[in-house]
Design a protein around this motif. Structure first.
Motif, PDB file in Angstrom:
ATOM      1  N   LYS A 111       0.859  -1.176   0.114  1.00 36.87           N
ATOM      2  CA  LYS A 111      -0.094   0.034   0.096  1.00 36.87           C
ATOM      3  C   LYS A 111       0.754   1.196   0.077  1.00 36.87           C
ATOM      4  O   LYS A 111       0.426   2.302   0.276  1.00 36.87           O
ATOM      5  CB  LYS A 111      -0.801   0.009   1.164  1.00 36.87           C
ATOM      6  CG  LYS A 111      -1.874  -1.241   1.078  1.00 36.87           C
ATOM      7  CD  LYS A 111      -2.846  -1.229   2.289  1.00 36.87           C
ATOM      8  CE  LYS A 111      -3.941  -2.338   2.336  1.00 36.87           C
ATOM      9  NZ  LYS A 111      -4.778  -2.494   3.606  1.00 36.87           N
ATOM     10  N   ALA A 125       4.910   3.626  -6.667  1.00 37.87           N
ATOM     11  CA  ALA A 125       4.713   2.407  -7.509  1.00 37.87           C
ATOM     12  C   ALA A 125       5.597   1.347  -7.247  1.00 37.87           C
ATOM     13  O   ALA A 125       5.465   0.295  -7.098  1.00 37.87           O
ATOM     14  CB  ALA A 125       4.332   2.822  -8.788  1.00 37.87           C
ATOM     15  N   ARG A 164       5.470  -0.764  -4.297  1.00 44.56           N
ATOM     16  CA  ARG A 164       4.607  -1.793  -4.447  1.00 44.56           C
ATOM     17  C   ARG A 164       4.777  -2.784  -5.344  1.00 44.56           C
ATOM     18  O   ARG A 164       4.742  -3.946  -4.860  1.00 44.56           O
ATOM     19  CB  ARG A 164       3.077  -1.015  -4.897  1.00 44.56           C
ATOM     20  CG  ARG A 164       2.629  -0.036  -4.097  1.00 44.56           C
ATOM     21  CD  ARG A 164       1.141   0.451  -4.225  1.00 44.56           C
ATOM     22  NE  ARG A 164       1.025   1.019  -5.646  1.00 44.56           N
ATOM     23  CZ  ARG A 164       1.152   2.153  -6.030  1.00 44.56           C
ATOM     24  NH1 ARG A 164       1.675   3.260  -5.232  1.00 44.56           N
ATOM     25  NH2 ARG A 164       1.086   2.496  -7.377  1.00 44.56           N
ATOM     26  N   LEU A 197      -4.596  -4.629  -6.459  1.00 44.86           N
ATOM     27  CA  LEU A 197      -3.363  -4.281  -7.047  1.00 44.86           C
ATOM     28  C   LEU A 197      -3.257  -4.589  -8.624  1.00 44.86           C
ATOM     29  O   LEU A 197      -2.917  -4.040  -9.553  1.00 44.86           O
ATOM     30  CB  LEU A 197      -1.978  -4.491  -6.578  1.00 44.86           C
ATOM     31  CG  LEU A 197      -1.751  -3.701  -5.161  1.00 44.86           C
ATOM     32  CD1 LEU A 197      -0.427  -4.459  -4.534  1.00 44.86           C
ATOM     33  CD2 LEU A 197      -1.715  -2.349  -5.344  1.00 44.86           C
ATOM     34  N   ASP A 213      -4.326  -1.096 -10.152  1.00 48.72           N
ATOM     35  CA  ASP A 213      -3.190  -0.151  -9.720  1.00 48.72           C
ATOM     36  C   ASP A 213      -2.912   0.647 -11.173  1.00 48.72           C
ATOM     37  O   ASP A 213      -3.041   0.195 -12.297  1.00 48.72           O
ATOM     38  CB  ASP A 213      -1.900  -1.028  -9.459  1.00 48.72           C
ATOM     39  CG  ASP A 213      -1.007  -0.087  -8.779  1.00 48.72           C
ATOM     40  OD1 ASP A 213      -1.025  -0.041  -7.430  1.00 48.72           O
ATOM     41  OD2 ASP A 213      -0.136   0.675  -9.470  1.00 48.72           O
ATOM     42  N   VAL A 216       3.349  -2.765 -11.593  1.00 47.44           N
ATOM     43  CA  VAL A 216       2.677  -3.362 -10.323  1.00 47.44           C
ATOM     44  C   VAL A 216       1.634  -4.369 -10.500  1.00 47.44           C
ATOM     45  O   VAL A 216       1.819  -5.121  -9.771  1.00 47.44           O
ATOM     46  CB  VAL A 216       1.972  -2.154  -9.615  1.00 47.44           C
ATOM     47  CG1 VAL A 216       1.497  -2.629  -8.210  1.00 47.44           C
ATOM     48  CG2 VAL A 216       3.007  -1.041  -9.231  1.00 47.44           C
ATOM     49  N   ARG A 217       0.788  -4.048 -11.441  1.00 47.12           N
ATOM     50  CA  ARG A 217      -0.304  -4.923 -11.673  1.00 47.12           C
ATOM     51  C   ARG A 217       0.409  -6.458 -12.068  1.00 47.12           C
ATOM     52  O   ARG A 217      -0.061  -7.588 -11.520  1.00 47.12           O
ATOM     53  CB  ARG A 217      -0.991  -4.525 -12.792  1.00 47.12           C
ATOM     54  CG  ARG A 217      -1.957  -3.157 -12.665  1.00 47.12           C
ATOM     55  CD  ARG A 217      -3.139  -3.047 -13.600  1.00 47.12           C
ATOM     56  NE  ARG A 217      -2.598  -2.950 -14.927  1.00 47.12           N
ATOM     57  CZ  ARG A 217      -2.357  -1.853 -15.550  1.00 47.12           C
ATOM     58  NH1 ARG A 217      -2.158  -0.678 -14.948  1.00 47.12           N
ATOM     59  NH2 ARG A 217      -2.090  -1.596 -16.770  1.00 47.12           N
TER      60      ARG A 217
END
Length: 212
Positions: free
Chosen positions: A103, A107, A110, A143, A147, A152-153
């Protein structure tokens, strides 16, 4: 003796003693080299556990800039590629601070958190169970689907993929928290890789539709 490094050091000393060299145990040759952990114990250097704690402290430090935090994250990820180190995360109290980084406002932080989670849970039941206990699967789904950052995804979906394979409670949790449009028909078997792939592919397709 609970310290694996010290146990290895003791075994190495016994097997390489003069007596062992003259009369080695049947079918076993004396050890010629020490692994990195044992060598660190012998020389008084930091253990992998020490390095993992130091890396997480750096990741959480408010005084370090993003670049140095990412270096610490990279070091941490390399350490937990070792199964024993990954399994030691719970004892060291490192799972919660790692999941909290999912969180983070940055980015890249994460992304690295999701990457480390994916590394820790791959083919590792103990880590998969810990991830479930911390209720991190819904966060990874969010995510992976929402996201703003494509990297990140991708890492979040990769972590989900590793986190549910051959682990039925994890797969059930993921299916439970998926949007209705992404839920599969009927119950899936976590040991059926093709069935798991259908769920993961839907997440990948959703991520791809968002672009970069």
């Amino acid at each position: 003796m609970n310290d694996p490094a010290l146990s290895n050091l003791l075994k190495w000393g016994i097997e390489n003693s003069e007596a062992s060299r003259n009369d080695p145990p049947p079918g076993r040759e004396p050890r010629g080299q020490l692994d990195a952990q044992t060598l660190a114990a012998l020389l008084g250097g930091p253990s992998d556990a020490d390095l993992m704690r130091e890396a997480m402290a750096a990741i959480q430090s408010p005084e370090l800039d993003l670049e140095n935090k990412l270096v610490a994250f990279d070091n941490f990820e390399q350490l937990i590629e070792n199964l024993d180190n990954a399994n030691n995360m719970e004892q060291l109290g490192l799972w919660m601070p790692l999941v909290e980084q999912l969180k983070h406002e940055e980015a890249e932080m994460r992304r690295m958190a999701a990457w480390c989670i994916g590394t820790a849970v791959q083919n590792n039941l103990k880590s998969q169970e810990r991830l479930l206990t911390l209720s991190a699967y819904p966060t990874l789904i969010d995510l992976g689907m929402n996201d703003e950052s494509e990297p990140v995804r991708k890492k979040a979906i990769l972590a989900l993929s590793s986190g549910v394979r051959n682990f039925q409670p994890g797969l059930d949790s993921v299916v439970k928290h998926l949007p209705e449009s992404h839920k599969p028909e009927g119950k899936l078997d976590a040991n059926d890789m093709k069935a798991v792939d259908t769920v993961i592919q839907r997440l990948r397709d959703e991520s791809a539709s968002k672009g970069r």
